[in-house]
Motif scaffolding. Structure first.
Motif, mmCIF file in Angstrom:
data_model
loop_
_atom_site.group_PDB
_atom_site.id
_atom_site.type_symbol
_atom_site.label_atom_id
_atom_site.label_comp_id
_atom_site.label_asym_id
_atom_site.label_seq_id
_atom_site.Cartn_x
_atom_site.Cartn_y
_atom_site.Cartn_z
ATOM 1 N N GLN A 253 116.578 -37.657 -6.052
ATOM 2 C CA GLN A 253 115.727 -38.178 -7.115
ATOM 3 C C GLN A 253 114.876 -39.308 -6.540
ATOM 4 O O GLN A 253 115.386 -40.369 -6.197
ATOM 5 C CB GLN A 253 116.577 -38.709 -8.275
ATOM 6 C CG GLN A 253 117.413 -37.663 -8.977
ATOM 7 C CD GLN A 253 116.568 -36.729 -9.832
ATOM 8 O OE1 GLN A 253 115.403 -36.986 -10.085
ATOM 9 N NE2 GLN A 253 117.161 -35.622 -10.263
ATOM 10 N N PRO A 254 113.581 -39.099 -6.406
ATOM 11 C CA PRO A 254 112.750 -40.138 -5.790
ATOM 12 C C PRO A 254 112.589 -41.356 -6.688
ATOM 13 O O PRO A 254 112.642 -41.261 -7.921
ATOM 14 C CB PRO A 254 111.404 -39.433 -5.589
ATOM 15 C CG PRO A 254 111.367 -38.391 -6.655
ATOM 16 C CD PRO A 254 112.787 -37.924 -6.812
ATOM 17 N N LEU B 155 104.674 -36.690 -4.025
ATOM 18 C CA LEU B 155 105.754 -36.291 -3.119
ATOM 19 C C LEU B 155 107.078 -36.529 -3.830
ATOM 20 O O LEU B 155 107.474 -37.676 -4.055
ATOM 21 C CB LEU B 155 105.701 -37.098 -1.815
ATOM 22 C CG LEU B 155 104.365 -37.072 -1.046
ATOM 23 C CD1 LEU B 155 104.454 -37.962 0.184
ATOM 24 C CD2 LEU B 155 104.000 -35.651 -0.652
ATOM 25 N N THR B 156 107.780 -35.447 -4.148
ATOM 26 C CA THR B 156 109.007 -35.583 -4.935
ATOM 27 C C THR B 156 110.260 -35.183 -4.171
ATOM 28 O O THR B 156 111.355 -35.334 -4.700
ATOM 29 C CB THR B 156 108.904 -34.717 -6.207
ATOM 30 O OG1 THR B 156 108.692 -33.346 -5.826
ATOM 31 C CG2 THR B 156 107.755 -35.173 -7.080
ATOM 32 N N PRO C 190 112.985 -31.290 -14.755
ATOM 33 C CA PRO C 190 112.916 -32.738 -14.992
ATOM 34 C C PRO C 190 114.153 -33.286 -15.680
ATOM 35 O O PRO C 190 114.440 -34.475 -15.600
ATOM 36 C CB PRO C 190 111.668 -32.893 -15.871
ATOM 37 C CG PRO C 190 111.504 -31.569 -16.537
ATOM 38 C CD PRO C 190 111.982 -30.555 -15.536
ATOM 39 N N TYR C 191 114.900 -32.428 -16.374
ATOM 40 C CA TYR C 191 116.185 -32.797 -16.967
ATOM 41 C C TYR C 191 116.943 -31.496 -17.233
ATOM 42 O O TYR C 191 116.366 -30.408 -17.188
ATOM 43 C CB TYR C 191 116.017 -33.611 -18.264
ATOM 44 C CG TYR C 191 115.249 -32.924 -19.362
ATOM 45 C CD1 TYR C 191 115.897 -32.250 -20.395
ATOM 46 C CD2 TYR C 191 113.854 -32.962 -19.390
ATOM 47 C CE1 TYR C 191 115.189 -31.629 -21.406
ATOM 48 C CE2 TYR C 191 113.138 -32.349 -20.403
ATOM 49 C CZ TYR C 191 113.799 -31.682 -21.410
ATOM 50 O OH TYR C 191 113.097 -31.069 -22.413
ATOM 51 N N GLU D 195 118.886 -39.626 0.452
ATOM 52 C CA GLU D 195 119.739 -38.547 -0.029
ATOM 53 C C GLU D 195 121.159 -39.076 -0.182
ATOM 54 O O GLU D 195 121.675 -39.770 0.698
ATOM 55 C CB GLU D 195 119.700 -37.385 0.972
ATOM 56 C CG GLU D 195 120.228 -36.088 0.446
ATOM 57 C CD GLU D 195 119.989 -34.940 1.409
ATOM 58 O OE1 GLU D 195 119.564 -33.863 0.967
ATOM 59 O OE2 GLU D 195 120.237 -35.124 2.619
ATOM 60 N N LYS D 196 121.819 -38.732 -1.287
ATOM 61 C CA LYS D 196 123.167 -39.216 -1.568
ATOM 62 C C LYS D 196 124.146 -38.047 -1.520
ATOM 63 O O LYS D 196 123.783 -36.913 -1.832
ATOM 64 C CB LYS D 196 123.218 -39.894 -2.936
ATOM 65 C CG LYS D 196 122.215 -41.026 -3.105
ATOM 66 C CD LYS D 196 122.276 -41.573 -4.523
ATOM 67 C CE LYS D 196 121.106 -42.503 -4.810
ATOM 68 N NZ LYS D 196 121.119 -43.711 -3.999
#
Length: 440
Positions: free
Chosen positions: A47-48, A58-59, A206-207, A34-35
């Motif tokens: 973002q995995p 697992l996302t 997704p975007y 995590e950022k």
């Protein structure tokens, strides 16, 4: 065997072969961390690592790892902290659990001990630099990544099933967005209608959705959403997808408001050309040729609509189609919306070049059965590019009154997600199938 377990076996075989060819004994993949925003304790959306979610559905699982070893089950190091500030990941569940060697950890640094027996000079570690732990520093060996990225272009039956499901999740949301447009909604209101119908939030799309009314449709990646509707809603472009188990859909539709017949006719003409391009998705076809075909079709559309009075051949030769269609015809789709490996010359690397003068094309490989690509031709009225065309030697061939009239609508883009089939068989249009299943 289930589609997922068959998928896992395919990945295992591919990884074992790639490890042997690249000279490694094991592959460790970090899910990522995590950022946080600079000087803040607010995290960005996690973002995995796509290599991680290629193996596991697992996302939302930072600080986890997967280890791949020849002849053995994958080892999954699953981070499940004790936490009362946030909801931690649930207990491992699903059919993947019995297919792996599972290690649950409570602290991120515990992964180093859980994987210590696998770390040697011949261990490949794939991940971002900030995922490193003592003894676990990503080295991202290029020869190995090339082999994995090339193979990832071809989807397994499990992956195709997830991508079909991502279409079915997005299509009702596109319908809801269209209805919100017809009801006079603002861009923000249309976006909210999309989220409700898809079951997504802004966090897990997704975007970022592109929702453009009128002239905003001329901005290819329009990034805002006005809260107030325009005085007159003439046209609507939506580029929006969904995801299922980490796999994306990417769909674009353009609509005209009732009574705007000239623009509606232009959309209908684009629909014909778009479906023709979809039919060109065949095994062995060079994707670059489909892009060049799109420019020939754009020339035909411009000529038939009376926008440009030149021969179609001359339009393409002189580059007159480019201001109206300035992007590529599409890209690979899968774990990432713009999936990796699109420019590779072969499984060992290298670059397959773009056609001269077409720098925005995102895929230059020949098509293989199992690839999923987008086909998204467009026709836009972009002020900056039109100014350049107006100053060119070909300005006299353009009907500028028609251009000015159509510029009020911004532009058109129609995008479907298409799976290439084997042996010259007609492609599977994942998007159109999903619309047809719900009556359109």
């Amino acid at each position: 065997m289930s589609l997922y377990l068959d998928h896992l076996n395919t990945l295992q075989r591919q990884a074992e072969a790639a490890l042997e060819r690249a000279g490694f004994d094991a592959l460790l993949i970090a899910s990522g961390i995590e950022k946080f925003a600079f000087l803040d304790d607010r995290p960005y959306l996690f973002q995995p690592n796509p290599h991680f979610k290629h193996w596991l559905p697992l996302t939302s699982h930072p600080n986890s790892w997967i280890a791949v070893r020849p002849g053995k089950k994958p080892r999954v190091v699953y981070f499940q902290p004790d936490d009362y500030w946030h909801v931690p990941p649930s207990a491992p569940s699903g059919e993947w659990v019995d297919a792996v060697e599972l290690v649950v950890i409570r602290e991120p640094e515990d992964a180093a001990q859980a994987l210590a027996d696998l770390v040697t000079p011949r261990t490949a570690i794939v991940g971002e630099a900030d995922a490193a732990l003592p003894g676990l520093t990503p080295n991202n060996p290029e020869p190995l990544l090339n082999l994995l990225h090339w193979a990832r272009g071809v989807k397994t039956p499990y992956e195709l099933a997830q991508m079909r499901a991502a279409q079915r999740r997005a299509v009702p949301a596109h319908r809801a967005a269209h209805q919100a447009f017809l009801a006079g909604g603002s861009e923000a209101a249309i976006h909210r209608a999309y989220l409700v119908a898809s079951g997504h939030t802004d966090r897990d799309l997704p975007y970022t959705n592109i929702i453009g009314l009128n002239e905003h449709a001329a901005v290819l990646h329009y990034q805002y959403q006005d809260e107030r509707p325009p005085a007159e809603s003439r046209s609507f472009l939506i580029d929006a997808g969904a995801q299922v188990n980490g796999y994306a859909s990417d769909i674009t539709r353009t609509w005209s408001a009732p009574g705007h017949d000239e623009f509606a006719a232009l959309i209908a003409a684009m629909e014909v050309e778009q479906l023709g391009l979809v039919d060109e998705v065949r095994e062995g076809v060079d994707y670059r040729d489909i892009h060049l075909s799109a420019h020939r079709r754009t020339a035909r559309l411009l000529r038939n609509a009376g926008i440009v009075k030149m021969s179609e051949e001359a339009m393409v030769e002189e580059g007159v189609t480019k201001p109206f269609f300035p992007h590529g015809i599409g890209h690979l789709l899968g774990l990432q919306v713009h999936d990796v490996g699109g420019f590779m010359a072969s499984e060992t690397g290298g670059v397959a070049t773009k056609p001269a003068g077409h720098r925005y094309l995102r895929l230059t490989r020949p098509l293989q059965a199992g690839m999923v690509v987008t086909i998204e031709p467009g026709l836009y009225f972009i002020p900056m590019l039109l100014r350049e065309l107006r100053a060119s030697k070909n300005a006299g061939h353009v009907d500028w009154a028609t251009v000015d009239r159509l510029s009020r609508y911004g532009g058109i883009r129609i995008e479907d997600d298409v799976a290439c089939r084997a042996g010259g068989e007609a492609p599977e249009n994942l998007t159109r199938d999903a619309f047809a299943a719900t009556g359109d």
